[in-house]
Motif scaffolding. Sequence first.
Motif, PDB file in Angstrom:
ATOM      1  N   PHE A   1      -0.093  12.808  -5.739  1.00 46.38           N
ATOM      2  CA  PHE A   1      -1.444  12.326  -5.480  1.00 46.38           C
ATOM      3  C   PHE A   1      -2.102  13.093  -4.337  1.00 46.38           C
ATOM      4  O   PHE A   1      -3.329  13.205  -4.298  1.00 46.38           O
TER       5      PHE A   1
ATOM      6  N   LEU B   1      -1.255   3.444  -9.830  1.00 46.56           N
ATOM      7  CA  LEU B   1      -1.206   4.892  -9.648  1.00 46.56           C
ATOM      8  C   LEU B   1      -1.002   5.633 -10.968  1.00 46.56           C
ATOM      9  O   LEU B   1      -1.680   6.630 -11.235  1.00 46.56           O
TER      10      LEU B   1
ATOM     11  N   THR C   1       5.826  11.183  -5.807  1.00 44.24           N
ATOM     12  CA  THR C   1       4.547  10.546  -6.128  1.00 44.24           C
ATOM     13  C   THR C   1       3.528  10.788  -5.026  1.00 44.24           C
ATOM     14  O   THR C   1       2.348  11.045  -5.304  1.00 44.24           O
ATOM     15  N   VAL C   2       3.962  10.721  -3.771  1.00 43.56           N
ATOM     16  CA  VAL C   2       3.055  11.042  -2.648  1.00 43.56           C
ATOM     17  C   VAL C   2       2.551  12.466  -2.787  1.00 43.56           C
ATOM     18  O   VAL C   2       1.349  12.741  -2.671  1.00 43.56           O
TER      19      VAL C   2
ATOM     20  N   LEU D   1       4.753   2.781  -1.184  1.00 41.95           N
ATOM     21  CA  LEU D   1       5.920   2.666  -2.053  1.00 41.95           C
ATOM     22  C   LEU D   1       7.175   3.176  -1.342  1.00 41.95           C
ATOM     23  O   LEU D   1       8.241   2.551  -1.423  1.00 41.95           O
TER      24      LEU D   1
ATOM     25  N   VAL E   1       9.416   8.332  -5.543  1.00 44.45           N
ATOM     26  CA  VAL E   1       8.175   7.935  -4.880  1.00 44.45           C
ATOM     27  C   VAL E   1       7.740   8.976  -3.847  1.00 44.45           C
ATOM     28  O   VAL E   1       6.540   9.124  -3.575  1.00 44.45           O
TER      29      VAL E   1
ATOM     30  N   GLN F   1      -1.304   4.091  -1.177  1.00 43.34           N
ATOM     31  CA  GLN F   1      -0.416   3.264  -1.996  1.00 43.34           C
ATOM     32  C   GLN F   1       0.909   3.977  -2.267  1.00 43.34           C
ATOM     33  O   GLN F   1       1.974   3.347  -2.243  1.00 43.34           O
ATOM     34  N   ALA F   2       0.852   5.271  -2.516  1.00 42.92           N
ATOM     35  CA  ALA F   2       2.089   6.021  -2.753  1.00 42.92           C
ATOM     36  C   ALA F   2       2.974   6.004  -1.507  1.00 42.92           C
ATOM     37  O   ALA F   2       4.200   5.844  -1.600  1.00 42.92           O
TER      38      ALA F   2
ATOM     39  N   HIS G   1       1.394  -1.151  -7.327  1.00 42.37           N
ATOM     40  CA  HIS G   1       1.144   0.257  -6.987  1.00 42.37           C
ATOM     41  C   HIS G   1       1.605   1.186  -8.103  1.00 42.37           C
ATOM     42  O   HIS G   1       0.929   2.183  -8.408  1.00 42.37           O
TER      43      HIS G   1
ATOM     44  N   ASN H   1      -5.367   5.952  -2.912  1.00 36.58           N
ATOM     45  CA  ASN H   1      -4.305   6.285  -3.861  1.00 36.58           C
ATOM     46  C   ASN H   1      -3.086   6.837  -3.134  1.00 36.58           C
ATOM     47  O   ASN H   1      -1.945   6.427  -3.393  1.00 36.58           O
TER      48      ASN H   1
END
Length: 429
Positions: A197, A110, A193-194, A314, A190, A310-311, A106, A307
Amino acid sequence: MTKTSIQVDHIARVEGHGNVHVVIKDGAVETVEMNVVEPARLFESMVRGRSYSEVSYISSRICGICSASHVVTDLKAIERIFGVEPTERTRALRELLIYGSYLQNHATHLFVFAAPDFVGLPSVFPLAESDPALFEQALALKALGNELCTKVGGRSVHPITAVVGGFTHEIGAGEYLELADKMESMIPFVLKTVDLFDSFEVPDIATDGDMLAMVMEGYYPIECADTARFLKAGIEFDANDVDECIEEYAVPHSGALFARVRETGSPYMTAALARINASWAHLSSRAKVAAAKAGLRPPELNPFMNNVAQAVELVDALDRCAGICRKLAADEIPGSSSPVAFEVKAGRGVGFTEAPRGALFHDLTLDGKGRVMRASIMTPTAQNVANLEADMRLLAEKLAGEGRSEDAIRLEIEKLVRAYDPCLSCSVH
């Protein structure tokens, strides 16, 4: 009459080699093809005649990222044949091993493959220069996945400690606690990161295909269950019945087999998005809040949201793995991880896990000496290609109807392919 032919040779920033061919005439989409141009890699023939003790090491070579998943899936198939029931501690270690590959995959997908699409860059290298802190944290996350696989599996790819019925080695309590601390320290990144995206704009489309994921009451399963569910059709089946529920078929423009739901004829998607749709309620509380904040609630049918899914995974993986490591350190998970005793038997069994990219099935038939008589492998990408091709058509029709330029359509189709996170090399296993 106007005719547009969109040809993308060798899609960039995916694992393996594939081409896209789209023909639009007078605003109507005529042809959409996802050409997987990898040659056959013959792993199913390669293991024939080999001992059960060798199979997982050979199959792990199908993929460097998903090697842990291939090992565990083979072991589950063999254990079903031999009637082996691993201990709860062995199950926990296998979960850590697979989640290590989630962190590896991931993070790579990403930030190296997908992110450049949304910031107008051709590759990750300009991103590394413009935002070095982000790039370094992404690399640190992948490195943590490598470390988790190494500590549990003996090395970062192609693990060697996982065997039938257990593990040949287990680390000590101090190393488990050190891993837990590192995982918890990565959670703020992370979560960002969410948000990152979620901030990217994507076309508003909804796949017509089904979705497939492992399901288990009260848990977010990636290894510990044998039941799969087609979410739209509502069909549940045991992994041993995979051939009765999934049909693989050949198409002239692809080196990979395509797949569909046997009962309905529908293509389907198996990926992080399918898992979250199936088990959203069982995400960790922190991951569930992040998903809800990003608008990711079932049923989410936009494949671009894979995408974001996947975040979110994580977040869930770091929460879950830190908890498992602390329990292992405190001996709160019962049983030994040492291999249990078993008797070699003839028979057929299907192993099933959730690899980072989706559902993975290994179908093995062994003779009385434990040698492989037949092997069949269904990788996530091989199952996904038919649905990806159908979604490419939906997207092309939408963009052509909006009067988008050829370049704009090409870019969005490439972004869709990358959102699926395909491993085209694995699809021709």
